[in-house]
Design an enzyme around this catalytic site. Structure first.
Site, PDB file in Angstrom:
ATOM      1  N   ASN A 153     108.727 -18.205  61.178  1.00 43.23           N
ATOM      2  CA  ASN A 153     108.051 -17.674  59.984  1.00 43.23           C
ATOM      3  C   ASN A 153     106.712 -17.010  60.292  1.00 43.23           C
ATOM      4  O   ASN A 153     105.774 -17.093  59.507  1.00 43.23           O
ATOM      5  CB  ASN A 153     107.845 -18.803  58.954  1.00 43.23           C
ATOM      6  CG  ASN A 153     109.147 -19.513  58.659  1.00 43.23           C
ATOM      7  OD1 ASN A 153     110.172 -18.860  58.450  1.00 43.23           O
ATOM      8  ND2 ASN A 153     109.128 -20.838  58.677  1.00 43.23           N
ATOM      9  N   ARG A 154     106.640 -16.416  61.481  1.00 43.67           N
ATOM     10  CA  ARG A 154     105.432 -15.668  61.906  1.00 43.67           C
ATOM     11  C   ARG A 154     104.238 -16.580  62.198  1.00 43.67           C
ATOM     12  O   ARG A 154     103.098 -16.099  62.322  1.00 43.67           O
ATOM     13  CB  ARG A 154     105.018 -14.600  60.871  1.00 43.67           C
ATOM     14  CG  ARG A 154     106.152 -13.655  60.471  1.00 43.67           C
ATOM     15  CD  ARG A 154     106.769 -13.019  61.689  1.00 43.67           C
ATOM     16  NE  ARG A 154     107.729 -11.978  61.397  1.00 43.67           N
ATOM     17  CZ  ARG A 154     108.937 -11.904  61.983  1.00 43.67           C
ATOM     18  NH1 ARG A 154     109.340 -12.845  62.832  1.00 43.67           N
ATOM     19  NH2 ARG A 154     109.729 -10.895  61.730  1.00 43.67           N
TER      20      ARG A 154
END
Ligand SMILES: Cc1cc2nc3c(=O)[nH]c(=O)nc-3n(C[C@H](O)[C@H](O)[C@H](O)COP(=O)(O)O)c2cc1C
Ligand SMILES: Cc1ncc(COP(=O)(O)O)c(C=O)c1O
Length: 211
Positions: free
Chosen positions: A189-190
């Site tokens: 998720n970055r």
């Protein structure tokens, strides 16, 4: 062409400060060894960024040929655009894009030419055809046709038909003495893990950076 949905998540691994070597060169050597053992394509390929007198950056890929406490060494033509830019501004950044293991390493530092003796030693280890190419290529300058380039290669082949091909004085290495090295490991998720080493005299300080 719609590029907006082209993406992937990075799920391979995490990176914790307790897993890092105190010295970034030691950490780099661990990661480079893994990149080589995992048979990444061109594991030593790095993007080199330089800037010209107007502040315009430019980049290109070169191969890392040596690394130790003194820095990162690559070889090139001393009349090339990168070398001309480094003559005016020694500041340089290197980047290793190891996509397949969801890692990148960034290096910021200062580049200096290595000695002619060191350059000649590496040059002599290269395949003969690449040595001739170095002699024939006025790197980064316009060449009217490929045929002209090949004629120049043929001329050099004739000139150096007997014995070792000496290193040209317009070709050699640069050593990049680093003052900042960042290790990046992709996260879900970055929310990636990033650790930046900054030189503080003889020591290195480590900061975790927000992704
Ligand atoms: C994988 C790869 C490795 C390369 N390795 C080198 C290298 O070690 N030295 C070099 O001078 N050029 C190398 N090149 C060519 C450079 O990317 C670049 O085109 C050339 O050095 C001229 O750059 P400049 O005009 O910005 O100086 C390599 C290119 C690729 C794609
Ligand atoms: C122009 C140029 N010089 C040097 C190199 C580095 O090659 P070598 O490993 O033969 O020194 C490359 C590699 O692609 C190159 O393209």
């Amino acid at each position: 062409m719609n590029l907006e949905d082209l993406r992937r998540d990075y799920l391979m691994a995490g990176l914790d400060e307790k897993d890092l070597a105190a010295n970034p060169i030691a950490q780099f050597e661990i990661w480079l060894k893994q990149a080589i053992e995992l048979q990444l394509k061109d594991p030593t390929a790095m993007t080199v960024a330089t800037v010209d007198a107007s502040g315009q950056p430019s980049q290109r890929i070169v191969l890392l040929k040596h690394v130790d406490a003194a820095g990162f060494v690559f070889f090139t033509n001393y009349g090339s655009r990168k070398a001309r830019e480094l003559a005016g501004n020694q500041k340089i950044s290197l980047h290793f894009p190891w996509h397949d293991i969801e890692r990148q390493v960034k290096v910021c530092g200062v580049a200096e030419k290595i000695s002619a003796v060191e350059s000649a030693k590496y040059f002599l280890s290269r395949p003969k055809e690449s040595q001739l190419a170095a002699w024939a290529s006025h790197q980064s300058h316009p060449v009217s046709t490929r045929q002209m380039l090949m004629q120049q290669v043929a001329r050099m082949k004739e000139k150096f038909a007997h014995g070792d091909i000496p290193a040209p004085d317009f070709w050699g290495g640069f050593r990049v003495a680093p003052h900042e090295i960042e290790f990046w490991q992709g996260g879900a998720n970055r929310l990636h893990d990033r650790f930046s080493y900054r030189r503080t005299g003889e020591q290195w300080a480590i900061d975790r950076l927000a992704p």
